[in-house]
Design an enzyme around this catalytic site. Sequence first.
Site, mmCIF file in Angstrom:
data_model
loop_
_atom_site.group_PDB
_atom_site.id
_atom_site.type_symbol
_atom_site.label_atom_id
_atom_site.label_comp_id
_atom_site.label_asym_id
_atom_site.label_seq_id
_atom_site.Cartn_x
_atom_site.Cartn_y
_atom_site.Cartn_z
ATOM 1 N N ASP A 261 41.482 64.702 49.562
ATOM 2 C CA ASP A 261 39.985 64.802 48.379
ATOM 3 C C ASP A 261 38.724 65.253 48.666
ATOM 4 O O ASP A 261 38.750 63.870 49.103
ATOM 5 C CB ASP A 261 41.032 64.094 46.885
ATOM 6 C CG ASP A 261 40.148 64.258 45.516
ATOM 7 O OD1 ASP A 261 39.941 63.691 44.875
ATOM 8 O OD2 ASP A 261 39.870 65.621 45.525
ATOM 9 N N ASN A 262 38.067 65.413 47.960
ATOM 10 C CA ASN A 262 36.899 64.847 48.020
ATOM 11 C C ASN A 262 35.995 65.621 49.516
ATOM 12 O O ASN A 262 34.993 65.013 49.150
ATOM 13 C CB ASN A 262 36.477 63.347 47.895
ATOM 14 C CG ASN A 262 37.713 62.971 46.478
ATOM 15 O OD1 ASN A 262 37.707 62.431 46.615
ATOM 16 N ND2 ASN A 262 36.552 63.433 45.647
ATOM 17 N N GLU B 128 36.074 66.356 39.572
ATOM 18 C CA GLU B 128 37.358 66.479 38.522
ATOM 19 C C GLU B 128 36.587 65.940 36.856
ATOM 20 O O GLU B 128 35.679 64.766 37.438
ATOM 21 C CB GLU B 128 38.408 64.445 38.813
ATOM 22 C CG GLU B 128 37.376 62.820 39.072
ATOM 23 C CD GLU B 128 37.383 63.167 40.488
ATOM 24 O OE1 GLU B 128 37.151 64.284 40.742
ATOM 25 O OE2 GLU B 128 37.805 62.476 40.658
ATOM 26 N N ASP C 120 42.547 59.685 49.457
ATOM 27 C CA ASP C 120 41.692 59.882 48.406
ATOM 28 C C ASP C 120 41.828 58.398 47.793
ATOM 29 O O ASP C 120 41.122 58.389 46.957
ATOM 30 C CB ASP C 120 42.646 59.881 47.005
ATOM 31 C CG ASP C 120 41.949 60.610 46.317
ATOM 32 O OD1 ASP C 120 42.335 60.025 44.677
ATOM 33 O OD2 ASP C 120 40.786 60.425 45.747
HETATM 34 C C1 LIG Z 1 40.888 51.426 53.276
HETATM 35 C C2 LIG Z 1 41.756 51.333 51.944
HETATM 36 N N1 LIG Z 1 43.303 50.716 51.658
HETATM 37 C C3 LIG Z 1 43.236 50.517 50.183
HETATM 38 N N2 LIG Z 1 43.026 51.025 49.867
HETATM 39 C C4 LIG Z 1 41.428 51.502 49.368
HETATM 40 C C5 LIG Z 1 40.889 51.544 50.674
HETATM 41 N N3 LIG Z 1 40.203 52.075 50.675
HETATM 42 C C6 LIG Z 1 39.410 52.111 49.215
HETATM 43 N N4 LIG Z 1 40.953 51.869 48.303
HETATM 44 C C7 LIG Z 1 41.170 52.056 47.391
HETATM 45 O O1 LIG Z 1 41.183 53.426 47.407
HETATM 46 C C8 LIG Z 1 40.043 53.830 46.034
HETATM 47 C C9 LIG Z 1 39.113 54.710 45.905
HETATM 48 C C10 LIG Z 1 38.728 56.008 45.743
HETATM 49 C C11 LIG Z 1 37.755 56.166 46.049
HETATM 50 N N5 LIG Z 1 37.683 57.129 45.923
HETATM 51 C C12 LIG Z 1 36.130 57.988 45.897
HETATM 52 O O2 LIG Z 1 35.237 56.936 46.101
HETATM 53 C C13 LIG Z 1 35.780 59.432 45.035
HETATM 54 C C14 LIG Z 1 34.403 58.804 44.170
HETATM 55 C C15 LIG Z 1 34.794 60.057 43.238
HETATM 56 C C16 LIG Z 1 33.243 60.487 43.029
HETATM 57 C C17 LIG Z 1 32.844 61.318 42.478
HETATM 58 C C18 LIG Z 1 31.124 61.555 42.146
HETATM 59 C C19 LIG Z 1 30.329 60.810 41.890
HETATM 60 F F1 LIG Z 1 28.925 60.783 41.166
HETATM 61 C C20 LIG Z 1 31.380 59.865 41.800
HETATM 62 C C21 LIG Z 1 32.342 59.262 42.213
HETATM 63 C C22 LIG Z 1 36.062 60.930 43.117
HETATM 64 C C23 LIG Z 1 36.537 61.220 43.593
HETATM 65 O O3 LIG Z 1 37.563 62.057 43.324
HETATM 66 C C24 LIG Z 1 36.803 59.360 44.583
HETATM 67 O O4 LIG Z 1 38.208 60.112 45.087
HETATM 68 C C25 LIG Z 1 40.641 52.334 45.204
HETATM 69 C C26 LIG Z 1 39.883 51.690 45.976
HETATM 70 O O5 LIG Z 1 40.578 50.347 46.172
HETATM 71 MG MG LIG Z 2 39.540 61.514 44.872
#
Ligand SMILES: Cc1ncnc2c1ncn2[C@@H]1O[C@H](/C=C/CNC(=O)c2cc(-c3ccc(F)cc3)cc(O)c2O)C[C@H]1O
Ligand SMILES: [Mg+2]
Length: 214
Positions: A169-170, A199, A141
């Site tokens: 997810d997604n 969600e 996710d």
């Molecule tokens: C490589 C890596 N390593 C460790 N942590 C990592 C990582 N890449 C991201 N992360 C961490 O995970 C989290 C990121 C998650 C990315 N998830 C998303 O971008 C995401 C975006 C949406 C979404 C859908 C429609 C829309 F209009 C807008 C947004 C819905 C979701 O359920 C999501 O998970 C936070 C970040 O710091």
């Molecule tokens: Mg997600």
Amino acid sequence: TQSTRPQRLLGAVQKNATRGDPRSVVKAIDHFCRNQEWAMNVGDEKGCILDSVVSEVNPATVLELGTYCGYSTVRIASLLPPHAKLITLEFNPDFAAIARQVIAWAGLEHKVQLVEGASGDWIPKMKEQFGVETFDLVFLDHWKDRYLPDTHLMEECGLLRKGSVLLADNVICPGTPDYLEFVRSSPRYKSQYFKSHLEYTKVEDGLEKSVFLG
Ligand SMILES: Cc1ncnc2c1ncn2[C@@H]1O[C@H](/C=C/CNC(=O)c2cc(-c3ccc(F)cc3)cc(O)c2O)C[C@H]1O
Ligand SMILES: [Mg+2]
């Protein structure tokens, strides 16, 4: 100074949820996201699918990629058997700090190891650092363009065994096209799509469950 959305989400948990009660923490976050501010938690609808897969797998070792505020971490950890371990990776220190407090409010610190850092750096160190052999379940996710490279990395690092389950997810929104194409066409995975909604919205999204065949 202005608070951040994760800080306001934590405030809603501390105000509305009961300490030590994971289900009340989940409910408080869902209520906050549905009525105050949308946030990218897996949410209640896809969360029920997540719960059913966790219960079916009954994992001893779980890896979560992308903790964010700890919503899915709490959902998963609350369903784990007594000595099971959940390792969750989060590279944003501000998110990690919020997630630690959300996990603590749920009383699940003893089941969760939150590791601050990038999945690409930590996946190769899982065995030596945490004494993990293989993961029974992986919940993906994090950044959507990291799902496929990290899946290859987990294979290369011998972290998947015959029967390991990847739950992503997604896969529709925002979408993970390269990952979906791979797990659905590779002879080494048995993949299944669980149709749901993004969600807290009516937009289509879903989870992809992929069993590693070894
Ligand atoms: C490589 C890596 N390593 C460790 N942590 C990592 C990582 N890449 C991201 N992360 C961490 O995970 C989290 C990121 C998650 C990315 N998830 C998303 O971008 C995401 C975006 C949406 C979404 C859908 C429609 C829309 F209009 C807008 C947004 C819905 C979701 O359920 C999501 O998970 C936070 C970040 O710091
Ligand atoms: Mg997600």
